[in-house]
Design a protein around this motif. Structure first.
Motif, mmCIF file in Angstrom:
data_model
loop_
_atom_site.group_PDB
_atom_site.id
_atom_site.type_symbol
_atom_site.label_atom_id
_atom_site.label_comp_id
_atom_site.label_asym_id
_atom_site.label_seq_id
_atom_site.Cartn_x
_atom_site.Cartn_y
_atom_site.Cartn_z
ATOM 1 N N LEU A 74 20.734 -6.110 -11.594
ATOM 2 C CA LEU A 74 20.017 -7.791 -12.728
ATOM 3 C C LEU A 74 21.706 -8.921 -12.585
ATOM 4 O O LEU A 74 23.017 -8.195 -12.212
ATOM 5 N N THR A 75 21.129 -10.152 -12.906
ATOM 6 C CA THR A 75 22.700 -10.952 -12.871
ATOM 7 C C THR A 75 23.018 -10.309 -14.335
ATOM 8 O O THR A 75 23.187 -9.537 -14.707
ATOM 9 N N GLU A 76 24.679 -10.908 -14.362
ATOM 10 C CA GLU A 76 25.516 -10.708 -14.969
ATOM 11 C C GLU A 76 25.398 -11.015 -16.549
ATOM 12 O O GLU A 76 25.693 -9.892 -17.270
ATOM 13 N N ALA A 77 24.470 -12.016 -16.433
ATOM 14 C CA ALA A 77 24.500 -11.750 -17.890
ATOM 15 C C ALA A 77 23.514 -11.610 -18.360
ATOM 16 O O ALA A 77 23.379 -10.939 -19.813
ATOM 17 N N PHE A 78 21.750 -11.239 -18.220
ATOM 18 C CA PHE A 78 20.916 -10.448 -18.520
ATOM 19 C C PHE A 78 21.095 -9.044 -18.340
ATOM 20 O O PHE A 78 20.869 -8.636 -19.536
ATOM 21 N N ARG A 79 23.055 -8.364 -18.173
ATOM 22 C CA ARG A 79 23.087 -7.325 -18.186
ATOM 23 C C ARG A 79 24.113 -7.150 -18.848
ATOM 24 O O ARG A 79 23.540 -6.167 -19.779
ATOM 25 N N HIS A 80 24.612 -7.757 -19.914
ATOM 26 C CA HIS A 80 24.702 -8.235 -20.966
ATOM 27 C C HIS A 80 24.045 -8.452 -21.646
ATOM 28 O O HIS A 80 24.516 -7.872 -23.434
ATOM 29 N N PHE A 81 23.249 -8.762 -21.964
ATOM 30 C CA PHE A 81 22.071 -9.288 -22.904
ATOM 31 C C PHE A 81 21.475 -8.015 -23.337
ATOM 32 O O PHE A 81 21.226 -7.136 -24.514
ATOM 33 N N GLN A 82 21.177 -7.124 -21.774
ATOM 34 C CA GLN A 82 20.543 -5.769 -21.859
ATOM 35 C C GLN A 82 21.874 -4.589 -22.919
ATOM 36 O O GLN A 82 21.274 -4.284 -23.870
ATOM 37 N N ASN A 83 22.845 -4.856 -22.519
ATOM 38 C CA ASN A 83 23.479 -3.467 -23.249
ATOM 39 C C ASN A 83 23.661 -3.949 -24.969
ATOM 40 O O ASN A 83 23.468 -3.150 -25.536
ATOM 41 N N TYR A 84 23.679 -5.731 -24.888
ATOM 42 C CA TYR A 84 24.115 -6.104 -26.606
ATOM 43 C C TYR A 84 22.650 -5.124 -27.028
ATOM 44 O O TYR A 84 23.133 -5.039 -28.734
ATOM 45 N N TYR A 85 21.421 -5.587 -26.683
ATOM 46 C CA TYR A 85 20.360 -5.378 -27.469
ATOM 47 C C TYR A 85 19.658 -3.502 -26.779
ATOM 48 O O TYR A 85 19.199 -3.432 -27.904
ATOM 49 N N GLY A 86 20.442 -2.858 -26.078
ATOM 50 C CA GLY A 86 20.261 -1.975 -26.599
ATOM 51 C C GLY A 86 18.759 -1.586 -25.271
ATOM 52 O O GLY A 86 18.090 -0.344 -25.951
ATOM 53 N N PHE A 87 18.028 -2.413 -24.953
ATOM 54 C CA PHE A 87 16.616 -1.813 -23.865
ATOM 55 C C PHE A 87 17.283 -1.700 -22.807
ATOM 56 O O PHE A 87 17.652 -1.836 -21.896
#
Length: 263
Positions: free
Chosen positions: A214-227
């Motif tokens: 995954l791209t770094e930005a999307f990985r951070h987004f994913q970790n923030y929302y927890g999905f």
């Protein structure tokens, strides 16, 4: 011409079991030349792909009926639409074809489903809380000109629910902003989201046993929302077929085909 299963069997006997050409020919009850052709040939024959034609395939009607049939699989048989009911509903939407055309399409769709099951291809299981995500390009008229609208669509196969948000593009900013808006529409965040190799989300596609990166930005987004994220295999649209049908539903129900701009 031999069936693909017979050809694969010949290659297995020859290349994996080590049988001679004569032994393969005897076991498969084919002549020596045929056993030689498929047993020692490097390439398997390519099956012909037939492009289906007609209004059910070239226009929106086939996708609509397929969506209805998918929906009906989730309810009891007595609650499912009849062929006549589907035909009448299509007519109310502007369908000009015959009742027989609709029946033939439904029969072909059901036969294809039966074939998949007979080959051991089970339908994908979609637990509650699992979503699918995809972009779809629509056309709209803005300031007198036809422009592309990139609709980000999120669907939930278990409940057949879908949400969509129009975006000006498919870049990272539009992708993450659109996802936030979809979460607001849905009233929460999915447990997991299945995506294909969207450029804003996937840096490196999966190959074989190698997981997608995954791209770094999307990985951070994913970790923030927890999905959780499930990335489809390359060229495997069937793995997110539900959202693709929802993209078609949005296109045909909310974006009409632009007429000539001349007055």
């Amino acid at each position: 011409m031999l069936a693909m299963s017979e050809i694969n069997c010949i290659k297995t006997l020859r290349n994996e079991k080590g049988l001679s050409i004569s032994a393969v020919a005897t076991a498969m009850k084919v002549n020596w030349r045929t056993a030689k052709k498929y047993g020692d040939g490097e390439q398997l024959p390519q099956e012909k792909l037939y492009i289906k034609k007609g209004m059910m395939y070239e226009e929106k009607w086939g996708e609509i009926v397929s969506d209805w049939l998918e929906e009906d699989l989730k309810v009891k048989k007595k609650l499912r639409r009849t062929n006549k009911k589907m035909y009448e509903d299509l007519q109310s939407m502007g369908f000009k074809g015959s009742y027989r055309t609709v029946c033939n399409y439904i029969q072909e769709w059901r036969s294809a489903e039966d074939d998949e099951l007979s080959k051991g291809h089970e339908r994908l299981d979609h637990p509650e809380g699992e979503a699918q995500l995809d972009f779809g390009t629509m056309e709209a008229v803005q300031d007198g000109e036809i422009v592309d609208v990139h609709a980000l669509v999120m669907s939930f196969p278990a409940s057949n629910t879908g949400f969509a948000v129009p975006m000006p593009g498919e870049n990272l900013e539009c992708f993450l902003s659109g996802l936030q808006q979809l979460f607001e529409q849905a009233g929460g965040v999915p447990i997991s989201i299945r995506i294909d190799n969207l450029t804003p989300a996937v840096k490196k596609v999966r190959k074989g046993d190698t997981e997608a990166e995954l791209t770094e930005a999307f990985r951070h987004f994913q970790n923030y929302y927890g999905f959780q994220v499930q990335v489809c295999n390359p060229e495997s649209g069937n793995e997110k077929g539900h959202v693709e049908r929802k993209v078609g539903y949005v296109r045909y129900n909310f974006f009409s085909t632009p007429q000539s701009l001349e007055t």
